[in-house]
Design a protein around this motif. Structure first.
Motif, PDB file in Angstrom:
ATOM      1  N   GLU A   6       4.472   1.731  52.589  1.00  0.00           N
ATOM      2  CA  GLU A   6       3.884   2.210  51.355  1.00  0.00           C
ATOM      3  C   GLU A   6       3.988   1.166  50.256  1.00  0.00           C
ATOM      4  OE1 GLU A   6       5.504   6.770  51.964  1.00  0.00           O
ATOM      5  OE2 GLU A   6       6.836   5.085  51.518  1.00  0.00           O
ATOM      6  N   SER A   7       3.085   1.259  49.292  1.00  0.00           N
ATOM      7  CA  SER A   7       3.134   0.408  48.122  1.00  0.00           C
ATOM      8  C   SER A   7       2.398   1.092  46.982  1.00  0.00           C
ATOM      9  CB  SER A   7       2.517  -0.969  48.398  1.00  0.00           C
ATOM     10  OG  SER A   7       1.146  -0.852  48.738  1.00  0.00           O
ATOM     11  N   GLY A   8       2.646   0.631  45.764  1.00  0.00           N
ATOM     12  CA  GLY A   8       1.886   1.083  44.610  1.00  0.00           C
ATOM     13  C   GLY A   8       2.620   1.963  43.626  1.00  0.00           C
ATOM     14  N   GLY A   9       3.839   2.358  43.931  1.00  0.00           N
ATOM     15  CA  GLY A   9       4.586   3.185  43.004  1.00  0.00           C
ATOM     16  C   GLY A   9       5.029   2.405  41.785  1.00  0.00           C
ATOM     17  N   GLY A  10       5.508   3.135  40.789  1.00  0.00           N
ATOM     18  CA  GLY A  10       5.978   2.486  39.585  1.00  0.00           C
ATOM     19  C   GLY A  10       6.141   3.451  38.438  1.00  0.00           C
ATOM     20  N   LEU A  11       6.280   2.902  37.250  1.00  0.00           N
ATOM     21  CA  LEU A  11       6.461   3.657  36.023  1.00  0.00           C
ATOM     22  C   LEU A  11       5.181   3.626  35.205  1.00  0.00           C
ATOM     23  CD1 LEU A  11       8.260   5.085  33.876  1.00  0.00           C
ATOM     24  CD2 LEU A  11       8.885   2.795  33.076  1.00  0.00           C
ATOM     25  N   VAL A  12       4.707   4.800  34.804  1.00  0.00           N
ATOM     26  CA  VAL A  12       3.511   4.904  33.971  1.00  0.00           C
ATOM     27  C   VAL A  12       3.734   5.943  32.890  1.00  0.00           C
ATOM     28  CG1 VAL A  12       1.904   4.169  35.776  1.00  0.00           C
ATOM     29  CG2 VAL A  12       2.449   6.598  35.501  1.00  0.00           C
ATOM     30  N   GLN A  13       2.960   5.827  31.822  1.00  0.00           N
ATOM     31  CA  GLN A  13       2.997   6.810  30.751  1.00  0.00           C
ATOM     32  C   GLN A  13       2.155   8.033  31.115  1.00  0.00           C
ATOM     33  OE1 GLN A  13       3.568   3.851  26.886  1.00  0.00           O
ATOM     34  NE2 GLN A  13       1.676   4.996  27.135  1.00  0.00           N
ATOM     35  N   PRO A  14       2.463   9.181  30.531  1.00  0.00           N
ATOM     36  CA  PRO A  14       1.594  10.344  30.749  1.00  0.00           C
ATOM     37  C   PRO A  14       0.139  10.017  30.431  1.00  0.00           C
ATOM     38  CG  PRO A  14       3.598  11.002  29.636  1.00  0.00           C
ATOM     39  CD  PRO A  14       3.618   9.496  29.687  1.00  0.00           C
ATOM     40  N   GLY A  15      -0.758  10.487  31.295  1.00  0.00           N
ATOM     41  CA  GLY A  15      -2.163  10.184  31.162  1.00  0.00           C
ATOM     42  C   GLY A  15      -2.600   8.936  31.891  1.00  0.00           C
ATOM     43  N   GLY A  16      -1.664   8.161  32.385  1.00  0.00           N
ATOM     44  CA  GLY A  16      -1.975   6.940  33.092  1.00  0.00           C
ATOM     45  C   GLY A  16      -2.342   7.180  34.542  1.00  0.00           C
ATOM     46  N   SER A  17      -2.545   6.077  35.263  1.00  0.00           N
ATOM     47  CA  SER A  17      -2.993   6.133  36.651  1.00  0.00           C
ATOM     48  C   SER A  17      -2.171   5.212  37.534  1.00  0.00           C
ATOM     49  CB  SER A  17      -4.467   5.726  36.761  1.00  0.00           C
ATOM     50  OG  SER A  17      -5.307   6.609  36.048  1.00  0.00           O
ATOM     51  N   ASP A 111       4.894  12.644  64.854  1.00  0.00           N
ATOM     52  CA  ASP A 111       4.620  12.350  63.456  1.00  0.00           C
ATOM     53  C   ASP A 111       5.597  11.317  62.920  1.00  0.00           C
ATOM     54  OD1 ASP A 111       6.797  14.178  63.416  1.00  0.00           O
ATOM     55  OD2 ASP A 111       6.254  14.796  61.373  1.00  0.00           O
ATOM     56  N   PHE A 112       5.221  10.702  61.805  1.00  0.00           N
ATOM     57  CA  PHE A 112       5.942   9.560  61.267  1.00  0.00           C
ATOM     58  C   PHE A 112       5.958   9.628  59.746  1.00  0.00           C
ATOM     59  CE2 PHE A 112       3.660   8.607  65.127  1.00  0.00           C
ATOM     60  CZ  PHE A 112       4.654   8.113  65.962  1.00  0.00           C
ATOM     61  N   TRP A 113       7.029   9.080  59.181  1.00  0.00           N
ATOM     62  CA  TRP A 113       7.220   9.073  57.736  1.00  0.00           C
ATOM     63  C   TRP A 113       7.431   7.671  57.216  1.00  0.00           C
ATOM     64  CZ3 TRP A 113       6.739  13.391  54.761  1.00  0.00           C
ATOM     65  CH2 TRP A 113       6.798  14.622  55.415  1.00  0.00           C
ATOM     66  N   GLY A 114       6.897   7.402  56.045  1.00  0.00           N
ATOM     67  CA  GLY A 114       7.197   6.168  55.347  1.00  0.00           C
ATOM     68  C   GLY A 114       8.547   6.235  54.666  1.00  0.00           C
ATOM     69  N   GLN A 115       8.937   5.132  54.056  1.00  0.00           N
ATOM     70  CA  GLN A 115      10.255   5.046  53.433  1.00  0.00           C
ATOM     71  C   GLN A 115      10.310   5.723  52.069  1.00  0.00           C
ATOM     72  OE1 GLN A 115       7.986   2.706  53.368  1.00  0.00           O
ATOM     73  NE2 GLN A 115       8.011   1.762  51.337  1.00  0.00           N
ATOM     74  N   GLY A 116       9.170   6.000  51.484  1.00  0.00           N
ATOM     75  CA  GLY A 116       9.092   6.598  50.167  1.00  0.00           C
ATOM     76  C   GLY A 116       8.930   5.559  49.079  1.00  0.00           C
ATOM     77  N   THR A 117       8.163   5.906  48.059  1.00  0.00           N
ATOM     78  CA  THR A 117       7.984   5.037  46.902  1.00  0.00           C
ATOM     79  C   THR A 117       8.115   5.878  45.637  1.00  0.00           C
ATOM     80  OG1 THR A 117       6.533   3.377  45.868  1.00  0.00           O
ATOM     81  CG2 THR A 117       5.453   5.263  46.901  1.00  0.00           C
ATOM     82  N   GLN A 118       8.833   5.363  44.669  1.00  0.00           N
ATOM     83  CA  GLN A 118       9.136   6.116  43.457  1.00  0.00           C
ATOM     84  C   GLN A 118       7.961   6.078  42.489  1.00  0.00           C
ATOM     85  OE1 GLN A 118      12.077   7.881  42.581  1.00  0.00           O
ATOM     86  NE2 GLN A 118      10.831   8.577  40.826  1.00  0.00           N
ATOM     87  N   VAL A 119       7.591   7.250  41.993  1.00  0.00           N
ATOM     88  CA  VAL A 119       6.610   7.380  40.924  1.00  0.00           C
ATOM     89  C   VAL A 119       7.292   8.066  39.751  1.00  0.00           C
ATOM     90  CG1 VAL A 119       4.466   8.484  40.180  1.00  0.00           C
ATOM     91  CG2 VAL A 119       4.624   7.448  42.456  1.00  0.00           C
ATOM     92  N   THR A 120       7.298   7.408  38.616  1.00  0.00           N
ATOM     93  CA  THR A 120       7.914   7.962  37.416  1.00  0.00           C
ATOM     94  C   THR A 120       6.891   8.004  36.298  1.00  0.00           C
ATOM     95  OG1 THR A 120      10.083   7.066  38.050  1.00  0.00           O
ATOM     96  CG2 THR A 120       9.792   7.754  35.762  1.00  0.00           C
ATOM     97  N   VAL A 121       6.686   9.182  35.734  1.00  0.00           N
ATOM     98  CA  VAL A 121       5.746   9.380  34.636  1.00  0.00           C
ATOM     99  C   VAL A 121       6.563   9.766  33.408  1.00  0.00           C
ATOM    100  CG1 VAL A 121       3.680  10.540  33.835  1.00  0.00           C
ATOM    101  CG2 VAL A 121       4.031  10.164  36.288  1.00  0.00           C
ATOM    102  N   SER A 122       6.615   8.873  32.447  1.00  0.00           N
ATOM    103  CA  SER A 122       7.469   9.082  31.285  1.00  0.00           C
ATOM    104  C   SER A 122       6.986   8.242  30.122  1.00  0.00           C
ATOM    105  CB  SER A 122       8.920   8.721  31.613  1.00  0.00           C
ATOM    106  OG  SER A 122       9.754   8.840  30.468  1.00  0.00           O
TER     107      SER A 122
END
Length: 123
Positions: A6-17, A111-122
């Motif tokens: 997985e990739s693409g997680g991160g920190l974004v402000q409310p209303g972001g993408s 079935d298989f699972w990814g390692q997880g990626t953190q998404v934080t909206v703040s």
């Protein structure tokens, strides 16, 4: 064995993408469905969105109209476009896939699972 990266997680402000990606590799025979689950602190893991190899989608009510799941079958990759993000979307997002395979003449499903990626909206 199938691995999900997985990739693409991160920190974004409310209303972001954000746009999450998950690529499957390894001993792939026939991927049936791919999707995304999330888990907030202290809560159960829940389905966010899923898509079959034929393009049928399923979304949690809380993300309908804001998230879009898509898939590139040639690349064995699933995406999650997340728009209008809210603080309650915060959590660890896990990629998931299942496939059929064979042991001799026996048809099996795994079935298989990814390692997880953190998404934080703040703010």
């Amino acid at each position: 064995q199938v691995q999900l990266v997985e990739s693409g997680g991160g920190l974004v402000q409310p209303g972001g993408s954000l746009r999450l990606s998950c690529a499957a590799s390894g001993r792939i025979f026939s991927i049936n469905a791919m999707g995304w689950y999330r888990q907030a602190p202290g809560k159960e893991r829940e389905l966010v969105a899923a898509i079959t190899s034929g393009g049928t989608t399923n979304y949690a009510d809380s993300v309908k109209g804001r998230f879009t799941v898509s898939r590139d079958n040639a690349k064995n990759t699933v995406y999650l476009q997340m728009n209008s993000l809210k603080p309650e979307d915060t959590g660890v997002y896990y990629c998931h896939a299942d496939q059929t395979y064979y042991k001799g003449s026996v048809i099996l499903v795994d079935d298989f699972w990814g390692q997880g990626t953190q998404v934080t909206v703040s703010s």
